[in-house]
Design a protein around this motif. Structure first.
Motif: not given
Lengths: 430, 301
Positions: B46, B53-55, B73, B75, B262-263, B266-271
């Motif tokens: 992954q 396509f989510l991104f 990045d 952050t 985690y963020n 699980f928060v932005t679903a950017d696996f």
């Protein structure tokens, strides 16, 4: 040696037995996911994943009517969101009926994680929800049935206002500033409750203030419009940062989530909640949950020249594509949306119904707390994203949580925070 | 089990024993493969694929792009820097304070058992619980710390302890150290108790005072325990999550690499980027773990 051979033979036999047992089990499983309209739902058990409580007596009523048992799972909003993300990404079953927030639309519909309800749920039920379901429509399909008609409205403590000599809720930000000074002079140390933590609840006030100050976060092409210093978005964040430095909000607001901010209001520590849901009126005036029961009243969100714009954050019920009992799930959604059940849920849980029939019944019976203000606020309510939340909303929200929080803490300037946020939003939108 | 080493029968018996060994181990190996290797492989796959396509992109292999993205990045880089600060500060404090506590508890005194029992308490508490407890201390509005300092007139208005950059990292590290120090102290105490009294007697005969004994006897003989304490302390500090999340959420000024993972995941679903970051963290941890293992080996040889 003989012993070793015996052990080997024994193990081989055990392995064969186990394999046979597993095979038998597979062939015996039903494997079907249901969803056919002719499916008999009686005797099925559905799992419902929603972040709000539901009285067992109401669930028992559904079971008595339909013969479908409900495994009702309640987790916090963030936990629910994360569980759904992980399960959907893994294409694994998590629930038959699942929470669907307005902010999920772009992502969940785009990824085809949920079933369109058109055809699954009774058309009459969906028609009754037409005015609130706009946030759940993507590509002409409706992905959730609204159950919580949430929008932002202000709430204030009438007793504190009277003590400060204020007769009505401020209509503009100038009036609000003057009233905050009066409240401070009357002994309310921190008059405003505004959550500013790095959470979803912490960015909602900024969204609201931006709209209330006459602006939008994005233009029609979803390009950010908040980084210019004259924009409403910039002014809104500056207003929040000033509220911290002027002592309008408690210092702890920068680490406070919306639930804690509301608790401070119901504890009688603050006089105004600038942005809350209408369903919270029932909580604020409930003696068992609030120290200010009977003193809480709703106010229209202030604006520049008069009451400002607000936005809706409706929450709905969806059927994940991995649901095992889709027909039973649809039956549950239809049952929830029936006016008598939606009203019963409102009275116990505080979620303002979405159906036009239920709202009318509540208003006619006089059971809608703050009904006059809600009716006056509704014309000012619009969706945050007119075409539904974009597919990259969760990334934008996550970026906003960190950057806005850093700005109100004084770790970076308002301009820098919004410049960075705009730059990230532009890259997501490319 | 006894078996003969010579002759055809002996060879067969040995072979059968070997096969039996493999068969007995196989379930455990399959379990490890299913629970560790399979998810690890899937996770790595992954991390080298696009977010889909989510991104706004087509699904497919992107090589090291996700790794380069997270490394560039800002952050994520800040989160890496914060994690290094947590580790350096936590491990230093745990080591210095751990040795001090261990040396103190090594002496026999009245009530030593009670002190030991109390010492273990913070370690026994789940880190989420200790985070909640300390939140009551640092809370800017109703916290114990502000209340005491205001009453003593040390500060004139409530201070937001976790709002500043470096300060917040120090406070969160102290909470983490509070929980881990008992474990480190006990490891070091066990090490101290394994040093024979005769060594100290001999050094005293040679004229060594308490400081020289500590410097030239205790510390060198304590090296294996120090290496273990270092390893445990470092791994726990790298994986710091609960204390930060409970005390300051996902705020940028205290965000660690694990919070960022985690963020992102699980928060932005950017696996894709989330797993890339997780693999970088795993690689750093493995390198550090390997280094400590070498240190431990050198200390014990």
């Amino acid at each position: 040696m003989l012993g070793t051979r015996r052990v080997l033979i024994g193990l081989a036999t055990a392995a064969l037995t186990l394999a046979a047992a597993c095979g038998g089990s597979d062939s015996g499983s039903s494997g079907g996911t249901g969803g056919a309209s002719s499916e008999s739902i009686r005797g099925q058990t559905i799992t419902v994943l929603v972040p709000y409580a539901m009285p067992q007596s109401l669930l028992a009523k559904f079971t008595a009517e339909t013969g479908v048992k409900v495994n009702y799972v309640r987790t916090g909003w963030d936990a629910t969101h994360n569980k759904l993300l992980v399960a959907n990404q893994a294409k694994s079953y998590i629930a038959d009926v699942a929470e669907f927030d307005w902010s999920f639309t772009g992502q969940f519909a785009g990824a085809q994680w949920v079933e369109p309800l058109d055809g699954l749920v009774d058309a009459k039920t969906l028609a009754d929800l037409k005015s609130t379901d706009a946030a759940f429509i993507s590509g002409g399909k409706t992905y959730a049935a609204c159950y919580s008609n949430d929008f932002r409205v202000s709430m204030y403590n009438t007793k504190m206002f009277a003590k400060a000599g204020i007769t009505e809720f401020p209509r503009t930000f100038d009036e609000l500033a003057a009233d905050v000074q009066k409240l401070k002079a009357a002994g309310v140390q921190y008059p405003l409750s505004i959550p500013m933590a790095a959470t979803e609840g912490g960015v909602t006030p900024w969204y609201l203030l931006t709209l209330a100050m006459g602006g939008q976060l994005f233009d029609d092409q979803l390009a950010p419009t908040f980084s210019d210093s004259s924009s409403a978005g910039y002014q809104a964040l500056q207003w929040e940062a000033d509220a911290v430095s002027n002592g309008w909000v408690s210092p702890g607001s920068v680490a406070m989530d919306d639930a804690v901010a509301f608790d401070k209001f119901t504890a009688g520590e603050t006089a105004i909640v600038l942005a809350t849901g209408p369903g919270n009126m029932a909580t604020a005036n409930d003696k068992s949950q609030s120290n200010i029961a009977g003193d809480a009243a709703l106010g229209l969100v202030p604006g520049v020249d008069g009451p400002g714009a607000s936005f809706g954050l409706p929450e709905g019920l969806s059927i994940p594509v991995t649901a095992k009992h889709k027909a039973a799930a649809a039956a549950f959604i239809e049952w929830w949306e029936r006016p008598e059940n939606a009203i019963a849920i409102y009275k116990t849980q505080g979620s303002l119904p979405c159906g036009a029939s239920a709202i009318k019944q509540l208003a006619d019976s006089g059971e809608l707390q703050g009904g006059d203000v809600l009716n006056a606020e509704l014309p000012h309510v619009s969706p945050l994203f007119s075409a539904g939340a974009p597919i990259w909303y969760s990334q934008f929200s996550s970026d906003a949580q960190g950057l806005l929080n850093a700005a109100v803490k004084g770790q970076m300037s308002v301009g820098d925070a919004l410049d960075q946020l705009a730059s990230k939003a532009e890259s997501h939108n490319q | 089990m006894r078996f003969r080493r010579s002759g055809g029968g002996g060879d067969r018996a040995a072979r059968e024993t070997q096969i039996l060994g493999w068969i007995l181990v196989a379930p455990a190996m399959l379990l490890v493969a299913a629970l560790v290797l399979y998810p690890l492989t899937q996770g790595f796959k992954q991390s080298i694929r696009s977010g889909g396509f989510l991104f706004g992109e087509l699904p497919g292999y992107v090589g090291s792009r996700n790794y380069r993205d997270v490394l560039s990045d800002q952050t994520s880089r800040d989160a890496m820097r914060h994690t290094v600060e947590y580790v350096l500060l936590a491990v230093s404090l745990e080591l210095v304070l751990g040795i001090a506590v261990a040396v103190t508890l090594h002496r026999v005194f009245r009530g030593r058992g009670i002190v030991l029992a109390i010492l273990i308490l913070p370690w026994a508490l789940p880190s989420v619980v200790s985070g909640v407890l300390w939140r009551r201390v640092f809370d800017p509005d109703n916290g114990l710390l502000n209340s005491v300092l205001l009453n003593l007139h040390v500060i004139s208005e409530p201070h937001v302890w976790l709002a500043s950059g470096r300060g917040a990292i120090v406070y969160i590290t102290l909470v983490h150290v509070w929980g881990v120090l008992p474990l480190v102290s006990l490891v070091l105490l066990a090490g101290l108790q394994s040093i024979p009294d005769e060594v100290y007697s001999a050094s005293a005969v040679d004229g060594a005072g308490p400081w020289r004994q500590f410097r030239y006897v205790t510390l060198p003989l304590l090296r294996p325990s120090i290496a273990i304490a270092l390893t445990v302390g470092t791994l726990l500090a790298i994986s710091i999550f609960d204390e930060i999340y409970v005390l300051n959420g996902t705020a940028l000024n205290t965000r660690s690499i694990l919070i960022q993972v985690y963020n992102t995941t699980f928060v932005t679903a950017d696996f894709a980027h989330g797993t890339a970051l997780a693999f970088l963290l795993a690689a750093a941890t493995a390198i550090l773990g390997g280094g400590y293992a070498l240190l431990l080996r050198r200390a014990t040889v």
